[in-house]
Motif scaffolding. Structure first.
Motif, PDB file in Angstrom:
ATOM      1  N   ASP A   1       0.835  -1.201   0.000  1.00 56.04           N
ATOM      2  CA  ASP A   1       0.000   0.000   0.000  1.00 56.04           C
ATOM      3  C   ASP A   1       0.871   1.253   0.000  1.00 56.04           C
ATOM      4  O   ASP A   1       0.606   2.213  -0.734  1.00 56.04           O
ATOM      5  N   ALA A   2       1.897   1.234   0.847  1.00 52.92           N
ATOM      6  CA  ALA A   2       2.783   2.391   0.952  1.00 52.92           C
ATOM      7  C   ALA A   2       3.537   2.621  -0.350  1.00 52.92           C
ATOM      8  O   ALA A   2       3.699   3.759  -0.807  1.00 52.92           O
ATOM      9  N   ARG A   3       3.994   1.528  -0.972  1.00 52.06           N
ATOM     10  CA  ARG A   3       4.741   1.646  -2.226  1.00 52.06           C
ATOM     11  C   ARG A   3       3.842   2.140  -3.355  1.00 52.06           C
ATOM     12  O   ARG A   3       4.216   3.013  -4.133  1.00 52.06           O
ATOM     13  N   ASP A   4       2.632   1.575  -3.436  1.00 52.37           N
ATOM     14  CA  ASP A   4       1.715   1.952  -4.508  1.00 52.37           C
ATOM     15  C   ASP A   4       1.215   3.388  -4.363  1.00 52.37           C
ATOM     16  O   ASP A   4       1.037   4.098  -5.347  1.00 52.37           O
ATOM     17  N   SER A   5       0.974   3.801  -3.119  1.00 51.76           N
ATOM     18  CA  SER A   5       0.458   5.148  -2.880  1.00 51.76           C
ATOM     19  C   SER A   5       1.547   6.210  -2.933  1.00 51.76           C
ATOM     20  O   SER A   5       1.267   7.380  -3.210  1.00 51.76           O
ATOM     21  N   GLY A   6       2.794   5.798  -2.661  1.00 52.36           N
ATOM     22  CA  GLY A   6       3.874   6.764  -2.576  1.00 52.36           C
ATOM     23  C   GLY A   6       4.696   6.948  -3.830  1.00 52.36           C
ATOM     24  O   GLY A   6       5.548   7.836  -3.886  1.00 52.36           O
ATOM     25  N   ARG A   7       4.433   6.125  -4.867  1.00 53.44           N
ATOM     26  CA  ARG A   7       5.248   6.262  -6.077  1.00 53.44           C
ATOM     27  C   ARG A   7       4.954   7.590  -6.764  1.00 53.44           C
ATOM     28  O   ARG A   7       3.842   8.138  -6.684  1.00 53.44           O
ATOM     29  N   ALA A   8       5.947   8.114  -7.480  1.00 49.95           N
ATOM     30  CA  ALA A   8       5.814   9.412  -8.125  1.00 49.95           C
ATOM     31  C   ALA A   8       4.911   9.360  -9.346  1.00 49.95           C
ATOM     32  O   ALA A   8       4.199  10.320  -9.649  1.00 49.95           O
ATOM     33  N   SER A   9       4.930   8.242 -10.056  1.00 50.86           N
ATOM     34  CA  SER A   9       4.164   8.116 -11.295  1.00 50.86           C
ATOM     35  C   SER A   9       2.852   7.377 -11.061  1.00 50.86           C
ATOM     36  O   SER A   9       2.852   6.236 -10.625  1.00 50.86           O
ATOM     37  N   ALA A  10       1.730   8.066 -11.351  1.00 54.64           N
ATOM     38  CA  ALA A  10       0.391   7.475 -11.239  1.00 54.64           C
ATOM     39  C   ALA A  10       0.204   6.689  -9.951  1.00 54.64           C
ATOM     40  O   ALA A  10      -0.055   5.487  -9.970  1.00 54.64           O
ATOM     41  N   PRO A  11       0.328   7.340  -8.799  1.00 53.85           N
ATOM     42  CA  PRO A  11       0.157   6.617  -7.527  1.00 53.85           C
ATOM     43  C   PRO A  11      -1.271   6.140  -7.333  1.00 53.85           C
ATOM     44  O   PRO A  11      -2.210   6.646  -7.968  1.00 53.85           O
ATOM     45  N   LEU A  12      -1.422   5.156  -6.463  1.00 52.48           N
ATOM     46  CA  LEU A  12      -2.749   4.676  -6.101  1.00 52.48           C
ATOM     47  C   LEU A  12      -3.472   5.773  -5.331  1.00 52.48           C
ATOM     48  O   LEU A  12      -3.011   6.214  -4.284  1.00 52.48           O
ATOM     49  N   ARG A  13      -4.586   6.229  -5.885  1.00 48.43           N
ATOM     50  CA  ARG A  13      -5.429   7.194  -5.177  1.00 48.43           C
ATOM     51  C   ARG A  13      -6.823   7.155  -5.787  1.00 48.43           C
ATOM     52  O   ARG A  13      -7.016   6.742  -6.931  1.00 48.43           O
ATOM     53  N   ARG A  14      -7.769   7.584  -5.023  1.00 52.13           N
ATOM     54  CA  ARG A  14      -9.157   7.628  -5.489  1.00 52.13           C
ATOM     55  C   ARG A  14      -9.373   8.862  -6.355  1.00 52.13           C
ATOM     56  O   ARG A  14      -9.047   9.981  -5.944  1.00 52.13           O
ATOM     57  N   ALA A  15      -9.894   8.671  -7.560  1.00 54.88           N
ATOM     58  CA  ALA A  15     -10.229   9.799  -8.417  1.00 54.88           C
ATOM     59  C   ALA A  15     -11.322  10.622  -7.746  1.00 54.88           C
ATOM     60  O   ALA A  15     -12.169  10.085  -7.022  1.00 54.88           O
ATOM     61  N   GLU A  16     -11.316  11.907  -7.977  1.00 54.08           N
ATOM     62  CA  GLU A  16     -12.284  12.781  -7.318  1.00 54.08           C
ATOM     63  C   GLU A  16     -13.728  12.397  -7.629  1.00 54.08           C
ATOM     64  O   GLU A  16     -14.622  12.585  -6.800  1.00 54.08           O
ATOM     65  N   ASP A  17     -13.953  11.860  -8.841  1.00 52.04           N
ATOM     66  CA  ASP A  17     -15.312  11.507  -9.229  1.00 52.04           C
ATOM     67  C   ASP A  17     -15.594  10.008  -9.112  1.00 52.04           C
ATOM     68  O   ASP A  17     -16.587   9.511  -9.650  1.00 52.04           O
ATOM     69  N   ALA A  18     -14.733   9.292  -8.405  1.00 55.25           N
ATOM     70  CA  ALA A  18     -14.945   7.851  -8.203  1.00 55.25           C
ATOM     71  C   ALA A  18     -15.836   7.616  -6.985  1.00 55.25           C
ATOM     72  O   ALA A  18     -15.729   8.317  -5.973  1.00 55.25           O
ATOM     73  N   VAL A  19     -16.695   6.624  -7.087  1.00 56.42           N
ATOM     74  CA  VAL A  19     -17.550   6.242  -5.959  1.00 56.42           C
ATOM     75  C   VAL A  19     -16.785   5.247  -5.089  1.00 56.42           C
ATOM     76  O   VAL A  19     -16.242   4.261  -5.589  1.00 56.42           O
ATOM     77  N   LEU A  20     -16.738   5.511  -3.802  1.00 57.10           N
ATOM     78  CA  LEU A  20     -16.042   4.633  -2.873  1.00 57.10           C
ATOM     79  C   LEU A  20     -16.921   3.425  -2.535  1.00 57.10           C
ATOM     80  O   LEU A  20     -18.092   3.581  -2.177  1.00 57.10           O
ATOM     81  N   LEU A  21     -16.334   2.235  -2.660  1.00 54.73           N
ATOM     82  CA  LEU A  21     -17.039   0.999  -2.295  1.00 54.73           C
ATOM     83  C   LEU A  21     -16.165   0.237  -1.313  1.00 54.73           C
ATOM     84  O   LEU A  21     -15.171  -0.372  -1.685  1.00 54.73           O
ATOM     85  N   ASP A  22     -16.540   0.298  -0.045  1.00 54.02           N
ATOM     86  CA  ASP A  22     -15.796  -0.402   1.006  1.00 54.02           C
ATOM     87  C   ASP A  22     -16.400  -1.797   1.168  1.00 54.02           C
ATOM     88  O   ASP A  22     -17.559  -1.941   1.548  1.00 54.02           O
ATOM     89  N   THR A  23     -15.599  -2.813   0.877  1.00 54.15           N
ATOM     90  CA  THR A  23     -16.096  -4.191   0.923  1.00 54.15           C
ATOM     91  C   THR A  23     -15.769  -4.906   2.231  1.00 54.15           C
ATOM     92  O   THR A  23     -15.940  -6.120   2.324  1.00 54.15           O
TER      93      THR A  23
END
Length: 208
Positions: A164-186
């Motif tokens: 999670d830390a690696r995917d969210s912290g990378r400089a290129s296209a990090p893992l993040r929720r798009a502003e217009d994405a609907v959150l679905l917590d499973t």
């Protein structure tokens, strides 16, 4: 109709995306397999996955037929994928392939880490699938146990948090929720409930 599904490891987005594609009769691409294929190809060639230049060359020459390799579904391939995915040149080399898949006349469902933000920012539907790290670790542990692999829960949890830390912290296209994405917590949803919730999100987008 293009449906973009993003989220962290073991959140259930792959299963959900595949079932959504079947429900709507759309083609499906697990974009994570592209990075897994690059990582595995590097390992087979004795290359360092942290070597950005070498990883970019492998990505540029990737044969899509490799995505059928069952070994790409393994935990080790997932770790390799996360390491090569941090390289901007690798992501650039795989960009056209992913966008070309999405531009099918009937549309498509793609899942990954940056579909709604970088690959298909104009997707008709964007869903960010997540779950608590502890829930994801338990699911992954149970999945491995069902396959006869006894991997400690604590080790899986540590790997998920690291990824999670690696995917969210990378400089290129990090893992993040798009502003217009609907959150679905499973976290509290089984597969059927998650699918029903996702279909409701798609139908709401189509209606509105």
């Amino acid at each position: 109709m293009i449906i973009a599904i993003d989220g962290p490891a073991a959140a259930g987005k792959g299963t959900l995306a595949e079932r959504l594609a079947a429900h709507y009769g759309l083609a499906y691409l697990d974009t994570g397999l592209l990075y897994r294929a690059v990582g595995r190809a590097m390992a087979e060639a004795g290359l360092d996955p942290d070597d950005a230049a070498a990883a970019a060359r492998v990505a540029a020459a990737l044969d899509p037929a490799r995505l059928a390799d069952p070994h790409l579904r393994g935990r080790e391939a997932g770790e390799l994928a996360s390491r090569v995915a941090v390289h901007p040149a690798v992501r650039a080399a795989l960009l056209d392939l992913q966008r070309g898949f999405a531009r099918r006349p009937e549309g498509a469902v793609l899942d990954g880490r940056d579909i709604g933000t970088a690959i298909c920012p104009d997707a008709d539907v964007k869903i960010f699938v997540t779950a608590a790290p502890e829930v994801r670790a338990r699911r992954r542990t149970d999945e491995l146990a069902a396959k006869g692999r006894d991997v400690p829960y604590e080790r899986i949890l540590a790997e998920i948090l690291e990824r999670d830390a690696r995917d969210s912290g990378r400089a290129s296209a990090p893992l993040r929720r798009a502003e217009d994405a609907v959150l679905l917590d499973t976290s509290a949803l089984d597969r059927e409930a998650a699918l029903a919730a996702a279909i409701a999100i798609v139908e709401a987008a189509r209606a509105g």
